[in-house]
Design a protein around this motif. Structure first.
Motif, PDB file in Angstrom:
ATOM      1  N   MET A 263      12.924  19.169  13.491  1.00 20.11           N
ATOM      2  CA  MET A 263      11.633  19.384  12.846  1.00 20.11           C
ATOM      3  C   MET A 263      11.302  18.244  11.885  1.00 20.11           C
ATOM      4  N   ALA A 264      12.291  17.821  11.087  1.00 22.15           N
ATOM      5  CA  ALA A 264      12.056  16.752  10.127  1.00 22.15           C
ATOM      6  C   ALA A 264      11.791  15.422  10.812  1.00 22.15           C
ATOM      7  N   MET A 265      12.458  15.184  11.934  1.00 17.37           N
ATOM      8  CA  MET A 265      12.354  13.889  12.604  1.00 17.37           C
ATOM      9  C   MET A 265      11.187  13.798  13.569  1.00 17.37           C
ATOM     10  N   ARG A 266      10.641  14.919  14.000  1.00 13.99           N
ATOM     11  CA  ARG A 266       9.622  14.864  15.047  1.00 13.99           C
ATOM     12  C   ARG A 266       8.375  14.074  14.617  1.00 13.99           C
ATOM     13  N   PRO A 267       7.782  14.318  13.445  1.00 13.30           N
ATOM     14  CA  PRO A 267       6.650  13.466  13.043  1.00 13.30           C
ATOM     15  C   PRO A 267       7.054  12.008  12.879  1.00 13.30           C
ATOM     16  N   VAL A 268       8.269  11.779  12.356  1.00 10.46           N
ATOM     17  CA  VAL A 268       8.760  10.408  12.219  1.00 10.46           C
ATOM     18  C   VAL A 268       8.920   9.776  13.596  1.00 10.46           C
ATOM     19  N   GLY A 269       9.488  10.542  14.531  1.00  8.56           N
ATOM     20  CA  GLY A 269       9.654  10.033  15.887  1.00  8.56           C
ATOM     21  C   GLY A 269       8.317   9.698  16.535  1.00  8.56           C
ATOM     22  N   GLY A 270       7.292  10.540  16.309  1.00  5.01           N
ATOM     23  CA  GLY A 270       5.968  10.254  16.835  1.00  5.01           C
ATOM     24  C   GLY A 270       5.393   8.976  16.250  1.00  5.01           C
ATOM     25  N   ARG A 271       5.592   8.787  14.950  1.00  6.44           N
ATOM     26  CA  ARG A 271       5.071   7.581  14.297  1.00  6.44           C
ATOM     27  C   ARG A 271       5.802   6.331  14.785  1.00  6.44           C
ATOM     28  N   VAL A 272       7.125   6.465  14.961  1.00  9.49           N
ATOM     29  CA  VAL A 272       7.897   5.332  15.495  1.00  9.49           C
ATOM     30  C   VAL A 272       7.399   4.976  16.901  1.00  9.49           C
ATOM     31  N   GLY A 273       7.144   6.020  17.722  1.00 13.45           N
ATOM     32  CA  GLY A 273       6.648   5.763  19.069  1.00 13.45           C
ATOM     33  C   GLY A 273       5.290   5.093  19.073  1.00 13.45           C
ATOM     34  N   ASP A 274       4.371   5.536  18.188  1.00 14.16           N
ATOM     35  CA  ASP A 274       3.044   4.934  18.111  1.00 14.16           C
ATOM     36  C   ASP A 274       3.110   3.481  17.649  1.00 14.16           C
TER      37      ASP A 274
END
Length: 406
Positions: A263-274
């Motif tokens: 949960m904590a990493m999912r928004p971070v992971g999305g931002r890293v992907g973008d």
């Protein structure tokens, strides 16, 4: 975070409620329930996996039908299934009956998954990975809360089937935020008189998605990752309790901590992907997941067990926003539901294959051998993603945004 398109948070709330309730009846209660009524290892793996088999067949067609007739009717059909099916578990007495009801219960997620993802993806084209990352928190919050709560309830209920009544009652609450949702017309709906007949639409949609290389690549990646994670999910509760000597509450806490990290990493992971590209984010996540699996057989205390759970969740949080965004960018707007449905089918194939293969392995080998085999599969997938990324960087820039992101 809060500045999301209209209706996003109502959809988020509905998804959070049904996913939380659904997971309460899945981890760690389902393997325990199956074992209590006489299921062996292979049958346990089958019971855990079978709920996703419905989605393997249904998701592409549900996605295509929602493209044509709108998302609303399918959305509320899924809610009814989520709310009603749990009340049937109290009548289960044999592994075969549990297998049948899990197959039926899986139709709820088969409908809900592609429809809700299509709704979120259609809200705005920009920032899809980030928005899908935030939306994924609804599911991950459910994964976070459900295992610990169900583990706690298992200590207090004499019959695991009683827990499913609680699951049904909680699922009914999802109708409250859903009452405030609006469902705009899909591009196919908007065509009205120019809309092709159903068979022609399906043929056109399947022909279109068949050529979407990024969609198939992302789907196959998720299939591999879910084969690994669901193989782990099916048998880790039994490993933790029967082999490593921990309690059922510890088994529940493992998945709670895993999903907290996810949960904590999912928004971070999305931002890293973008920002950095989808493939580097995916490769990094798979590598982290492999480290967790290699560590797992050697855990000897609760701190190490929870550290493994945290690593596993971190890896998943890096992977999944980027794979969904790759599909959203690759598929045309008129076939988005169908494309996400096919992607969901590939993902479900991994969910089915993982527990079945894990069950077969455990018929002959140890848990340590299973976890190391899953880690090896993750390592090979990570290397494959990096090789594809390296190859793409050498190609001439075609000028498309999706290719740049990959």
């Amino acid at each position: 975070m809060l500045n999301q398109p209209r209706g996003f948070w109502h959809l988020f709330g509905a998804d959070l409620i049904v996913r939380s309730a659904y997971q309460m009846g899945k981890t760690p209660v389902l393997p325990m329930f199956a074992a209590a009524i006489g299921a062996g290892e292979l049958m346990i793996g089958t019971i855990v996996a079978v709920s996703t088999m419905t989605g393997m067949v249904a998701k592409p067609f549900v996605g295509a039908f929602s493209d044509r007739w709108g998302r609303k009717v399918w959305f509320f059909a899924a809610l009814l299934l989520f709310a009603g099916t749990p009340f049937l578990y109290r009548f289960v007495e044999t592994p075969e009956q549990l297998l049948a009801i899990r197959l039926f219960h899986g139709s709820a997620t088969a409908i809900f998954g592609p429809v809700t993802l299509a709704i979120v993806a259609e809200m705005e084209r920009t920032g899809r990975a980030t928005r899908l990352g935030w939306f994924g928190l609804a599911r991950e919050l459910g994964y976070l809360l459900a295992p610990a709560v169900s583990g706690w309830l298992l200590v207090r209920f004499d019959d695991p089937a009683e827990l499913f009544t609680v699951v049904g009652l909680i699922s009914c609450l999802a109708f409250l935020p859903s009452a405030f949702l609006r469902f705009p017309e899909t591009p196919v709906q908007a065509e009205r008189g120019r809309r092709p007949n159903l068979l022609r639409q399906l043929a056109s949609g399947f022909a279109h998605t068949a050529t979407r290389v990024e969609m198939w690549f992302a789907g196959c990646l998720e299939m591999t990752v879910y084969a690994v994670t669901y193989g782990l999910k099916a048998f880790l509760p039994l490993f933790v309790v029967q082999v490593a000597g921990f309690s059922w509450l510890d088994a529940g806490l493992f998945f709670t901590v895993q999903e907290a990290a996810h949960m904590a990493m999912r928004p971070v992971g999305g931002r890293v992907g973008d920002r950095a590209g989808y493939l580097p984010a995916i490769a990094a996540g798979i590598a982290v997941l492999a480290v967790a699996l290699l560590w797992l057989p050697g855990v000897s205390d609760g701190t190490a067990l929870l550290a493994v759970a945290m690593l596993s969740g971190t890896g998943q949080g890096l992977i999944f926003p980027s794979t969904v965004a790759m599909v959203g960018n690759a598929v045309g707007a008129g076939h988005l539901g169908l494309g996400l449905g096919i992607y969901g089918t590939l993902k479900n194939l991994g969910k089915v294959a993982g527990p079945l293969i894990a069950g077969l392995v455990l018929e002959h080998l140890s848990y340590e051998a299973l976890f190391r085999a899953l880690a090896g599969l993750a390592v090979m997938a990570s290397i494959g993603v990096l090789l594809v990324h390296r190859h793409q960087r050498r190609l001439p820039d075609p000028g498309s945004g999706s290719s740049e992101k990959a």
